[in-house]
Structure formats: C-alpha cells, structure tokens
Design an enzyme around this catalytic site. Structure first.
Site, mmCIF file in Angstrom:
data_model
loop_
_atom_site.group_PDB
_atom_site.id
_atom_site.type_symbol
_atom_site.label_atom_id
_atom_site.label_comp_id
_atom_site.label_asym_id
_atom_site.label_seq_id
_atom_site.Cartn_x
_atom_site.Cartn_y
_atom_site.Cartn_z
ATOM 1 C CG LEU A 144 -4.291 4.590 -4.263
ATOM 2 C CD1 LEU A 144 -2.587 4.476 -4.286
ATOM 3 C CD2 LEU A 144 -4.681 5.097 -3.084
ATOM 4 C CG HIS A 188 -6.042 8.341 -2.098
ATOM 5 N ND1 HIS A 188 -7.060 7.877 -2.793
ATOM 6 C CD2 HIS A 188 -6.623 7.918 -0.896
ATOM 7 C CE1 HIS A 188 -8.158 7.457 -2.368
ATOM 8 N NE2 HIS A 188 -8.065 7.402 -1.175
#
Ligand code: PAF
Length: 279
Positions: A33, A37
C-alpha cells in the site's frame, strides 16, 4: 481493525453489517500500500459506515509468472496503514481461500478489454474480473473504490458489473503523484535509484502534450509523447494511445471524443509503469 482470512468470517461480518442497515465500502488492493491506496481508503471511510479493504495478490491476473513472483508483499506495513486510516476489516486471504477450485469463468468483457492492457497482457482483465466479482459477491458492498491510474481497469470492472448485475456504485478516485509527478504505484519500489530519478519523465511528457494538444493532431501528439519518453535511454514506451474515456477505443481525430484520455505504458528498465492523462 479486524484481520479476516477466511471467506466465511468475511461474509458473516458483512451480513451482520447489512442486517444493521450499515453501508459498506470496499477497497480491493494487491497490497504494498502507498498513498494512492490510502486516498481510496480515506474516501471510503468518509462515504461509508463500514470499510473493508482486501489485500490479495491475485494470481489469475498475472500473465507473467516473474511479475507475480516479484510483486512486492508487505503485509505488516499494510496493516499498520489500514489501521491508521480506520479501516474496519482487512480481508487477507490465501490463494486457496479465494480459489478453492480453479476459476474457469470467461467474461465477455467486449471492446473495452481488447485494446491497450488487454492486447498487451492476454488474460489479465479476465483475471481481474474473476477476482473482483468474487470480492463483490463475498462483501456485497454498496460502493467499491478504484484508482484512476488503472484507467482502463475501471471501464472493464464497470462492464463486469453490468454483466453480473451487481447493484453497487463504482467510485473512481484520482491518481496520486509523488512530488516530482511520478504516479504512485506499488511497482515504484522496484526502480533502481537511477531509474526512479528518470521515471518522472513519463508524467512530464504527458503534461507537456496537454499543453500543446490544441495545435497538434492526435497522431502528432502520440508521436511527441513516445519520442519524448523514449529519448531517455533507460525507457521504452510499450504503447501510447489516445482513447475515448468511456469506450476505451483509440481515436484518430479530436472530434471523435468529448473526453479523450492518453494512456501510456513504459518499461523503465524491467519495471512496467503505467500512467494516463485527460485532454
Ligand atoms: O488494481 C489492482 O490492484 C488489482 O487489479 C485489483 C483491482 C485489486 C484486483 O486484483
């Protein structure tokens, strides 16, 4: 935040939320991530009562085994980020949990999936449709969030939603960029320092092309972008297409589209980067 590893735990939690009349937002990811994200999850947090984020490196969408093998996996750091945003459930299943049997479904994704990524990565979008349809069935979300960096993917997912009759809202979210313009991507960590230094040339070329779009034909502009990017010895443009933002079909004249989007894929060394820009 609860970490769920089985489909059973997930569906139980989702049924419980639905029975209480709560709205559910889903953010599907393959982990590693980054701030892109994070922005999807923050948006989902604002819009919904319950936020579910999935972290699953989906094997069926990789047409290159080496790409699947080297895809970054950073579960601990991912969980810390999701926890900090206030994600309620992180769904982190094994491959066997998602695919207890091989998924043989072939989706009739049509023209949106035939060009660009669809042409370069055979089977990729079918794999995306397989996993996202499974997630939609497991979670039954009210809304699902996808980043516009994967611009064509959103059109493909919309098509899959139409085919499968899912009743949910697809929420596209803007690309997040590093300060130097490089689109945020899980693959960026694979760039060497030298490649990382030249990679912003992709977005620079796209931005410059927007500035001169008024005086150039579609063909001239495509040429300009490819030549500008490929002037960097470590970069090779795989394709640059200017497409209609809804149908994903390449245009030859500006009059053919009210929402043209330029979509590019570039190899920076052996790292495949994608980006796009609206004209
Ligand atoms: O965009 C991605 O990260 C993936 O394609 C997705 C949507 C999570 C499906 O595996």
């Amino acid at each position: 935040m609860k970490v769920l590893r089985t489909v059973r735990e997930l569906t139980e939690a989702m049924n419980d939320a639905r029975s209480k009349g709560l709205t559910i937002g889903l953010v599907p990811t393959m982990g590693a991530l980054h701030q892109g994200h994070v922005s999807l999850m923050k948006r989902a947090r604002i819009d919904n009562d319950v936020v579910v984020a999935s972290v699953f490196v989906n094997p069926t969408q990789f047409n290159n085994p080496e790409d699947l093998r080297t895809y970054p996996r950073t579960e601990e750091a991912d969980c810390e980020k999701m926890e900090a945003i206030g994600v309620d459930y992180a769904f982190i299943p094994s491959v066997e949990e998602v695919y207890p049997e091989p998924d043989t479904r072939v989706f009739d994704l049509g023209p949106v999936a035939e060009v660009m990524e669809g042409a370069m990565r055979p089977g990729h979008f079918n794999g995306v449709a397989q996993v996202v349809s499974k997630l939609f069935r497991m979670v039954n979300p009210h809304r699902a969030y996808f980043g516009e960096k994967d611009f064509q993917q959103i059109a493909v997912i919309r098509r899959m939603v139409e085919l499968e009759g899912f009743d949910l809202e697809i929420v596209p979210c803007p690309i997040l960029r590093e300060e130097d313009g490089l689109a945020m991507s899980s693959r960026n960590v694979r760039l060497t320092p030298e490649q990382r230094a030249i990679a912003p040339a992709i977005h620079r070329a796209l931005s410059e092309s927007v500035a001169i779009a008024g005086e150039k034909s579609v063909e001239e502009l495509k040429d300009f972008v490819v030549k500008t990017i490929d002037a960097n010895p470590q970069m090779r443009t795989e394709y640059y297409e200017i497409v209609d933002g809804k149908t994903m079909q390449p245009i030859r004249d500006w009059k053919e589209s009210e929402c043209p989007v330029g979509c590019v894929t570039v190899y920076c060394g052996d790292v495949r980067l994608i980006d796009n820009i609206k004209y």
